[in-house]
Enzyme design. Sequence first.
Site, PDB file in Angstrom:
ATOM      1  N   ASP A  55       0.497  -1.326  -0.023  1.00 24.31           N
ATOM      2  CA  ASP A  55      -0.148   0.025  -0.107  1.00 24.31           C
ATOM      3  C   ASP A  55       0.852   1.274  -0.119  1.00 24.31           C
ATOM      4  OD1 ASP A  55      -2.346   1.156   0.613  1.00 24.31           O
ATOM      5  OD2 ASP A  55      -1.953   1.450   2.908  1.00 24.31           O
ATOM      6  N   SER A  56       0.419   2.298  -0.007  1.00 24.13           N
ATOM      7  CA  SER A  56       1.336   3.791  -0.069  1.00 24.13           C
ATOM      8  C   SER A  56       1.208   3.928   1.655  1.00 24.13           C
ATOM      9  CB  SER A  56       0.022   4.942  -0.715  1.00 24.13           C
ATOM     10  OG  SER A  56      -0.967   4.810  -0.072  1.00 24.13           O
ATOM     11  N   CYS A  73      -4.426  -0.929  -2.054  1.00 21.18           N
ATOM     12  CA  CYS A  73      -4.137   0.356  -1.998  1.00 21.18           C
ATOM     13  C   CYS A  73      -5.521   0.016  -3.065  1.00 21.18           C
ATOM     14  CB  CYS A  73      -3.159   0.990  -2.376  1.00 21.18           C
ATOM     15  SG  CYS A  73      -3.101   2.609  -2.458  1.00 21.18           S
ATOM     16  N   GLU A  78      -6.550   8.812   9.632  1.00 21.41           N
ATOM     17  CA  GLU A  78      -4.547   9.012  10.601  1.00 21.41           C
ATOM     18  C   GLU A  78      -4.332   9.064  11.590  1.00 21.41           C
ATOM     19  OE1 GLU A  78      -1.380   9.149   7.817  1.00 21.41           O
ATOM     20  OE2 GLU A  78      -1.608   7.098   6.053  1.00 21.41           O
ATOM     21  N   CYS A 131     -11.971   3.839  -0.361  1.00 17.23           N
ATOM     22  CA  CYS A 131     -10.239   3.626   0.222  1.00 17.23           C
ATOM     23  C   CYS A 131      -9.772   3.255   1.278  1.00 17.23           C
ATOM     24  CB  CYS A 131     -10.589   4.916   0.523  1.00 17.23           C
ATOM     25  SG  CYS A 131      -8.818   6.118   1.425  1.00 17.23           S
ATOM     26  N   HIS A 142      -8.776   3.868   3.653  1.00 17.62           N
ATOM     27  CA  HIS A 142      -9.220   4.052   5.626  1.00 17.62           C
ATOM     28  C   HIS A 142     -10.225   4.583   6.060  1.00 17.62           C
ATOM     29  CE1 HIS A 142      -4.743   5.525   4.223  1.00 17.62           C
ATOM     30  NE2 HIS A 142      -4.693   6.253   5.637  1.00 17.62           N
TER      31      HIS A 142
HETATM   32  N1  DGL Z   1      -4.170   4.023   0.362  1.00 16.02           N
HETATM   33  C1  DGL Z   1      -4.833   4.882  -0.141  1.00 16.02           C
HETATM   34  C2  DGL Z   1      -5.796   4.653  -0.804  1.00 16.02           C
HETATM   35  O1  DGL Z   1      -6.710   3.060  -0.573  1.00 16.02           O
HETATM   36  C3  DGL Z   1      -5.052   6.010   0.230  1.00 16.02           C
HETATM   37  C4  DGL Z   1      -4.075   6.839   0.476  1.00 16.02           C
HETATM   38  C5  DGL Z   1      -3.119   7.375  -0.065  1.00 16.02           C
HETATM   39  O2  DGL Z   1      -3.678   8.136  -0.772  1.00 16.02           O
HETATM   40  O3  DGL Z   1      -1.833   6.759  -0.392  1.00 16.02           O
HETATM   41  O4  DGL Z   1      -6.465   4.541  -1.901  1.00 16.02           O
END
Ligand code: DGL
Length: 259
Positions: A8-9, A71, A150, A184, A186
């Site tokens: 993931d990012s 992600c 977060e 997403c 989060h």
């Molecule tokens: N993990 C990213 C997503 O699910 C969210 C956080 C980001 O923008 O990197 O799209």
Amino acid sequence: MARIGIFDSGVGGLTVQRAILAALPGADTLYLGDTARVPYGTKSPETVTQYSLRNARFLRALGIDLLVVACNTASAVALPALREALDLPVVGVVEPGARAAVRASAGGPIGVIGTPGTIASGAYQAAIRVARPGADVRARAASLLVPLAEEGWTDPADELVRGVVRRYLAPLRGEGIDALVLGCTHYPLLAGAIAAELPGVPLVDSAASVAAEVGARFPGDAVGDGRHRFFVTDAPERFLAVAGRFLGRPVEAAEHVDV
Ligand code: DGL
């Protein structure tokens, strides 16, 4: 034995790992959070694809049987490139999430919220229409929900949280949606506040569908030793400070790597 690579990012993909571990408690996992380059959600598809390929090659070199792109943004824009570049199965979150949304919806319009990159890619809209041709999809970007989650500001009783969520969901209220995809990583942490703004609308978290798909590839109980390693491309201590909340269990160590 299943050794699952997950990237993931940043920390968000841990919500997907959490669902995978619930489905496959014994799986061995290698998780990479690209914390040096987060967020992906506001970057171009080309840049996200480049980052995703680097992440995938890093995990591939460590020896994995399957790659989960945990992600939404990376799944939305980089999946074809990842599948072409890697000689192993690659599971993204968009298609399982889209199928789950169609199952949850009674036939009305389906809402999707995600990062600007995910929504602009049209990936959820297309995947939902594959699962249900002609589906009416209402998609909206909701960028600020990422830092909110977060920061740990997720309490539905908190007026500030409710206000931000309300502002993003206002256009979807009154559109008659009968399912909402949390597109997403989060957003599941904000499910309480989101549900409070859209009472009665089922919320679809693609993590559970991804976990089911991953679990189906490794039938049987003895899939591994339940060993987990975590890698980040920047600031392990910042990752560790929030990781437990996303994974639902403590994360003790994260290794700093350069991909
Ligand atoms: N993990 C990213 C997503 O699910 C969210 C956080 C980001 O923008 O990197 O799209």
